[in-house]
Enzyme design. Sequence first.
Site, PDB file in Angstrom:
ATOM      1  N   ASP A 101     112.387  78.855 -14.031  1.00  0.00           N
ATOM      2  CA  ASP A 101     111.106  78.642 -13.354  1.00  0.00           C
ATOM      3  C   ASP A 101     110.472  77.376 -13.924  1.00  0.00           C
ATOM      4  O   ASP A 101     110.625  77.076 -15.108  1.00  0.00           O
ATOM      5  CB  ASP A 101     110.171  79.832 -13.577  1.00  0.00           C
ATOM      6  CG  ASP A 101     110.627  81.077 -12.829  1.00  0.00           C
ATOM      7  OD1 ASP A 101     111.310  80.928 -11.803  1.00  0.00           O
ATOM      8  OD2 ASP A 101     110.306  82.190 -13.276  1.00  0.00           O
ATOM      9  N   ASP A 139     111.584  81.356  -5.328  1.00  0.00           N
ATOM     10  CA  ASP A 139     110.475  82.314  -5.236  1.00  0.00           C
ATOM     11  C   ASP A 139     109.555  81.956  -4.071  1.00  0.00           C
ATOM     12  O   ASP A 139     109.116  82.833  -3.312  1.00  0.00           O
ATOM     13  CB  ASP A 139     109.657  82.328  -6.531  1.00  0.00           C
ATOM     14  CG  ASP A 139     110.460  82.819  -7.730  1.00  0.00           C
ATOM     15  OD1 ASP A 139     111.398  83.597  -7.536  1.00  0.00           O
ATOM     16  OD2 ASP A 139     110.125  82.413  -8.857  1.00  0.00           O
TER      17      ASP A 139
END
Length: 200
Positions: A159, A173
Amino acid sequence: MAEAERITGTPEPEPGTGADPTTGTGEDGTAQAGPGAGRGRRRILALLLVALLVYVLDLGSKLLVVAKLEHHAPIEVIGTLLQFTVIRNRGAAFGMGEALTIFLTFIAAAVIVVIARIARKLYSLPWAIALGLLLGGAFGNLTDRIFRTPGVFEGAVVDFIAPAHFAVFNLADSAIVCGGILIVILSFRGLDPDGTVHHD
């Protein structure tokens, strides 16, 4: 019946096949050659192209930020409101469920299987886009789960998008969330994946 169809302009099924030229299916539900079948193939192609685009962007962005940003100070994109910083996330989207890595891996695989089954009767372009977003995002994070450390099916997802006062996430995401929102909108509007519209 044939005369009525001729007058109203409704295409008549091919003799002996029972094929419905508007959907591309026969009386037994099997696929037949026709406009409907061609439209279904185009929708599946659109789904795959969206999924491929999402996957390539997600994978490329992760490779880039790991190579350039990991173990370095965050990059300020919009001051402190939006930064790029690398973290390894073993949980679900936005850092949730870190103790369920293997379970989340199988959930992602199940989502891919479900999308593949829905695609068999896909005639709606908006649904193709929504499912493509979900598919590309699921494959993006599943790739991390399988190939990144600490091991197969336990890999940590990369991330790097870090808004202020919010969880860090990635492009996969984002695609999953956008696809989910689009599916909710389509469902509320009564549009099904096969292109039909129902009213409750």
